[in-house]
Design an enzyme around this catalytic site. Sequence first.
Site, PDB file in Angstrom:
ATOM      1  CD  GLU A 334      45.690  38.282  42.716  1.00  9.42           C
ATOM      2  OE1 GLU A 334      46.508  37.989  43.618  1.00  9.42           O
ATOM      3  OE2 GLU A 334      44.868  39.227  42.823  1.00  9.42           O
ATOM      4  CB  CYS A 335      40.019  35.826  39.976  1.00  5.99           C
ATOM      5  SG  CYS A 335      38.355  35.124  40.100  1.00  5.99           S
ATOM      6  N   GLY A 336      39.802  36.932  37.423  1.00  9.06           N
ATOM      7  CA  GLY A 336      39.415  37.490  36.137  1.00  9.06           C
ATOM      8  C   GLY A 336      40.593  37.641  35.203  1.00  9.06           C
TER       9      GLY A 336
END
Length: 469
Positions: A334-336
């Site tokens: 997720e994301c990072g």
Amino acid sequence: MVPSGKIPRVVIAATGSGVGKTTATVALMGALRARGLNVAPFKCGPDYLDPTYHERAAGVRSHNLDGWMADREAAVATFARASAGADIAVIEGMMGLFDSATPTGDEGSTAQIAKWLDAPVLLVTDASGVARTIAAVAAGFARFDPAVRMAGMICNRVGGRGHLDLLRAAAPEIPIVGGFPASPELVFPERHLGLLMADESNVPQRLLDGWSRFAAEWLDLDAILEIARSAPTLESDRASDLGKIDSVLPRCRIGVAYDAAFHFYYEDNLNRLRSLGAEIVNFSPIRDRELPEVDGLYFGGGYPEAFARELSSNAAMLAAIRGFSTRGGVIYAECGGLMYIGDAIQTLDGGRWPMAAIIPGVAVMSDRLQALGYVEVETRTDSILGPAHTRFRGHQFRHSTLEGAGAGNRIDTVYNVTPRWGGAPFAEGYRVGNVLASYVHAHWASNPGVAEALVRSCAGSHVARQPAA
């Protein structure tokens, strides 16, 4: 041990963002803990950083309560489970008390959580330059929604004892239970996503100790405890939507990336994995040279761009993750985490740092916010998160974009993402084999079946533990 339904509890809300709500919450938690009380900390909304401050102040993990990403029963179940045995629960709100996912209702607001938990509210306000007007502020908040019990006010940034006495003399409808003078020497550091993660290197213990002492000196702790104890028994139709933690033998082992670069996880998500038989094994993409023996990997969000040099230079770990993927290992990011398993991260100074190169595309940082807000996801095909048309909710808050992922149809997209605040749905959720990555931070209380599907996917991925050929 206090039964969870009878737990004393109080919500720390605010007139708006930036008035010192987090500081007041952390100070109160620290002062209560210094009195020998066991404090159960919570955070309204999707925030990941404030809970790290709660953990430092209270000494235990903080849990998110979000009225848009979870329904009432899921939120109450999380509260009941995480507050069991505590002496008091302190719930920090988000934004202003009535700010929500819509401009006309309380969905996703602090007020909604206060009503769901039947919890009294302490309102934090910036009282600098304010005198009798404090009574008008109190009147507005006291009367706006009678279903929200406004029990006290904390006046921040007062000029001193005399100023606090003057505010009390204005006889506001919401009694003042204390306040704080401006204390620039104790201000918490910030960065582009808000507060920094509250580890010892970013937030020295002297800051937390200083605010705890301030709370003991400037807040009426006895009055606050009485307010918290006035909360009625909390009724729930569902004591918990999780099984008893550690009640079954592990069905799989899931490696969770956890260090200074990756630490954005909803504790409720991790507890769901544990309750389903997954053993959580933390590892550090910055420091470790090899992966633990696991069946799946979970990369949360964080600050990979701030540690791009360290992550990129750990060639052994990058190779291990690529090998894990090649052997069919399940990876959810997720994301990072998406940024890390992409081709590279391009930082604001123009530096380009090679990463795991599993998902094609370069995560390009910007000094401007690229996405913010709630989203709803529906999967278009079967995936490691379940069958096609699986739906769940999440949140985006990012300063990067993934460039080049769609060039030449290089990668499948599994998600249809619909922003809560309007705007056209868009394709996302990048998949390569058993790897699925997205900018969306998902909260699985919105669909517990997603956690179940991920555990099943990891449990069925025995090939992942085999050494590379």
